[in-house]
Design an enzyme around this catalytic site. Sequence first.
Site, PDB file in Angstrom:
ATOM      1  N   GLU A  70       0.826  -1.211   0.000  1.00  0.00           N
ATOM      2  CA  GLU A  70       0.000   0.000   0.000  1.00  0.00           C
ATOM      3  C   GLU A  70       0.863   1.264   0.000  1.00  0.00           C
ATOM      4  O   GLU A  70       0.644   2.194   0.779  1.00  0.00           O
ATOM      5  CB  GLU A  70      -0.959  -0.012   1.193  1.00  0.00           C
ATOM      6  N   GLU A 139      -6.438  -7.655  -1.178  1.00  0.00           N
ATOM      7  CA  GLU A 139      -7.047  -7.594   0.154  1.00  0.00           C
ATOM      8  C   GLU A 139      -8.509  -7.197   0.012  1.00  0.00           C
ATOM      9  O   GLU A 139      -8.839  -6.022  -0.129  1.00  0.00           O
ATOM     10  CB  GLU A 139      -6.332  -6.590   1.069  1.00  0.00           C
TER      11      GLU A 139
END
Length: 735
Positions: A70, A139
């Site tokens: 991320e 995710e």
Amino acid sequence: MSFGMDMSLLLEIGFPVWLKYVPGISFRTDNEPFKTAMQGFTEKIVGMMKSEKLFASQGGPIILSQIENEYGPEGKEFGAAGQSYINWAAKMAVGLDTGVPWVMCKEEDAPDPVINACNGFYCDAFSANKPYKPMMWTEAWSGWFTEFGGTIRQRPVEDLAFAVARFVQKGGSFINYYMYHGGTNFGRTAGGPFITTSYDYDAPIDEYGLVREPKHSHLKELHRAVKLCEQALVSVDPAITTLGTMQEAHVFRSPSGCAAFLANYNSNSYAKVVFNNENYNLPPWSISILPDCKNVIFNSATIGVQTSQMQMWADGASSMMWERYDEEVDSLAAAPLLTTTGLLEQLNVTRDSSDYLWYITSVEISPSENFLQGGKPLSLSVQSAGHTLHVFINGQLQGSAYGTREDRRIKYNGMANLRAGTNRIALLSVACGLPNVGVHYETWNTGVVGPVVLHGLNDGSRDLTWQTWSYQVGLKGEQMNLNSLEGSSSVEWMQGSLLARNQQPLAWYKAYFETPTGDEPLALDLGSMGKGQIWINGQSIGRYWTAYANGDCKECSYTGTFRAPKCQAGCGQPTQRWCQIAVYRYHVPRSWLQPTRNLLVVFEELGGDSSKIALVKRSVSSVCADVSEDHPNIKKWQIESYGEREYHRAKVHLRCAPGQSISAIKFASFGTPMGTCGSFQQGDCHSANSHTVLEKKCIGLQRCVVAISPESFGGDPCPNVTKRVAVEAVCSPTA
């Protein structure tokens, strides 16, 4: 187009504290010391995997690798240095020659051949940055984490299934649930400040390893439905047809078959649509899956699987006799670690060897001070970078203050009970997790940073910030290893009536207990305690804190866009003790226990009643189902070979946990029942045989199946009305 789904546990590894002390280092940017450390670690891990032949290219199970995590939002803040770093990281990873693809999540600029991937509650708006790269969802968030003082965040499975189906209908190729199996942050491993010991995440398999229903089985049905569409999904891209103002069809039509996804994006109302000259009724905020472009076998908002209700219960065999040892605050300054002028940052002193750091200084008070003659009392103000502060004056606790995950900083203001002569001020700063995300978070501070000011003296205020301060890392009990089998025998513990003085701050408690019978997961109920840490047989369960949760626990609908604050539970309850949620108390692995004489040690910062600590078991208390006779359940299809399907009636499936059986039917109705699990009621239409039929089919069995039809219940209680079966069954240990 390739298509796959992965439901594995995703492991994320944090940075060790020593890394921030490497000379010249700057985390996660174009910085040579950091890149050297990162490359060394990555090469080490990849080398270990290769040596065990774990990559798919070696015949092993690892099909995918991820570098960074991320990074996109932070990379933008770093600018050119961030882009240079991400290009370097990609080149370094690919050069390790694993033989499997590398991905970067939340990194839209991932350089070839690295695949950019999506993380989030929804990923249907995501696209790969090159047309030849697959759409990957690394995710798919099944819930959200919990913070001390926060509510439990739950994600309705209807919305999660809707999100996954939206991703698949757009051509998504890979889905990994985060989390699919909840976990526990044992020890001091919680992934960030104020994150609870529990990391249950409202996952389909909970922290204790028990399936969470209906989330687990509804997702299972979703993936079985998608699997039936596989040949069409991997053959063509979808053709999109508008069915209404907020409805559309994604159709995968190929020579090998046809599959369709019918979507209703309206969050308020059902939609009646026509597709292939057939009528379909779509619930709000839902997708129906038709593996043959005709028959609906799954709808994301229509649940036909059971709901399980959980309980925590004590079997009465784990009563404990407690002993106590108090920290000696008065003797703190006798052997300080160091003494210096001014205040030091906490991690620079502790190097994370303990959550605790003492800041100690002395203040001289003249007998002529007005407050000693009945004037206005003194007050002390302390500013800290977090996370918890306990203020002691002359060995007595004056007060405490706490930060939050949103604002770690503390501004303490409290009374200062000083006397004439020399007074000792001891500030106990407590860390509650390490920084884990943010630009240059290696530079963030923890602990008392000042100013520290005494107010109300005759000459006004006295700034203590730049006085001489002594520092003591950790607690005396930590230094003596009171949490261990050996260390707990090295001091004299108080017993019997001496323990009646409850609410004693900075106290150690110990007791022995026998391992409960059975194989149910275990937990500690610490609702009578305040804040501290727990050990069993020398191993750390983790931090506990009965901070009461503030939030908005209004009724939650699955419809509409989900965000973490949307569906909250546990308002007004201790964060990790709300009884109907799997995030309940503190998980005790049975593998940590021995048959007899298990040592339980608790360190309590604030004061609590150890006599009420209980070891409890977690199990299924009851199971419910509420299924319509026309429910689009995938179990209606018997697959003999691809393309050959046989239709079956809808059925109610009930199943208790292993080692349990159905002992009673609390409610049963074939007709038009109302309510939800735990609060069912008969409707206007009800078969009088309902209870008897369910008892005959289910009592004494771990699982049972009942067809939803008038024949099963001895007649039709209301012809020409769509009927349902609602049932709640009690699960008990099998004799």
